[in-house]
Write an enzyme that holds these catalytic residues in place. Sequence first.
Site, PDB file in Angstrom:
ATOM      1  N   HIS A 123      48.525  47.713  40.997  1.00 30.11           N
ATOM      2  CA  HIS A 123      48.834  46.599  40.092  1.00 30.11           C
ATOM      3  C   HIS A 123      50.253  46.756  39.460  1.00 30.11           C
ATOM      4  O   HIS A 123      50.812  47.854  39.356  1.00 30.11           O
ATOM      5  CB  HIS A 123      47.856  47.112  38.666  1.00 30.11           C
ATOM      6  CG  HIS A 123      46.481  46.786  38.842  1.00 30.11           C
ATOM      7  ND1 HIS A 123      45.843  45.438  39.107  1.00 30.11           N
ATOM      8  CD2 HIS A 123      45.328  47.441  38.843  1.00 30.11           C
ATOM      9  CE1 HIS A 123      44.586  45.495  39.186  1.00 30.11           C
ATOM     10  NE2 HIS A 123      44.192  46.708  38.954  1.00 30.11           N
ATOM     11  N   CYS A 201      50.864  42.029  42.861  1.00 34.84           N
ATOM     12  CA  CYS A 201      50.750  40.604  42.633  1.00 34.84           C
ATOM     13  C   CYS A 201      52.275  40.237  42.578  1.00 34.84           C
ATOM     14  O   CYS A 201      53.207  40.854  42.072  1.00 34.84           O
ATOM     15  CB  CYS A 201      50.181  40.665  41.249  1.00 34.84           C
ATOM     16  SG  CYS A 201      48.292  40.636  41.047  1.00 34.84           S
ATOM     17  N   ARG A 210      50.942  37.625  46.963  1.00 29.89           N
ATOM     18  CA  ARG A 210      51.137  39.006  46.938  1.00 29.89           C
ATOM     19  C   ARG A 210      52.681  39.294  47.305  1.00 29.89           C
ATOM     20  O   ARG A 210      53.126  38.827  48.096  1.00 29.89           O
ATOM     21  CB  ARG A 210      50.136  39.818  47.878  1.00 29.89           C
ATOM     22  CG  ARG A 210      48.557  39.510  47.353  1.00 29.89           C
ATOM     23  CD  ARG A 210      48.337  40.540  46.233  1.00 29.89           C
ATOM     24  NE  ARG A 210      46.889  40.277  45.650  1.00 29.89           N
ATOM     25  CZ  ARG A 210      46.820  39.472  44.851  1.00 29.89           C
ATOM     26  NH1 ARG A 210      47.306  38.600  44.276  1.00 29.89           N
ATOM     27  NH2 ARG A 210      45.482  39.235  44.725  1.00 29.89           N
TER      28      ARG A 210
END
Length: 224
Positions: A123, A201, A210
């Site tokens: 993340h 991300c 991405r």
Amino acid sequence: MATDTRTRPRRRQAVFRAGIVMILGGVGLLGYLAWELYGTTYVSKERQQRATSRIEEGWGSGRTEVRTEFGSASALIEIPRFGEDYRIPVLEGTSDRALGAGFGHFSGTARPGAVGNFALAGHRVTDGEPLRDLPSLREGDEIRVLTGEKTYVYALIGDGDDLVVPFTSGWVTDPVPDNPDRGGEEPEQAGGQRLITLTTCAELFHTGDRMIAFGKLVSEEPTS
């Protein structure tokens, strides 16, 4: 025709109730955003610490593959540019449970130090945000992958924010990633390489893109 004075209090009450509903809705939304941005990260960092301790204890007893409450794990990641205390566990698979406690290792991709592509997801915001600062990485920066026996040192082949692709771009986890956009960022197109790929991300908030960073193995040493 005069307005019925009895309807005025009712209207005021309706406006008052609507205002209360809007205020409560706003408070609820702010609370949700605060939880997503700060609460999940606090919880995930605690999970990362528990998983890391479990992995280190397992290595101390001679195991190379360790079962944690968040899944199976066999590696820890250190990125010196992110600080001396940066040490994130690698869990098998990319489920929410795995990504909520560290990096997720894409199933079917190479093991640490092996020929092929050791591909990881993490993340960038919320849930521990292990790759929040990926754009700050520069070509040549080290990514250290610790296992119970060896530490594999990879060096980035470009800057951390050089490549952004749609989330559907599965080629980035191939054994030798081959960018269909000719001239775009990609590893050397040769077999036998030992690569690492970091995926996260592209933006701090919701995005379908991405950010990708590739690295290649440059050395290995015993894990102390």
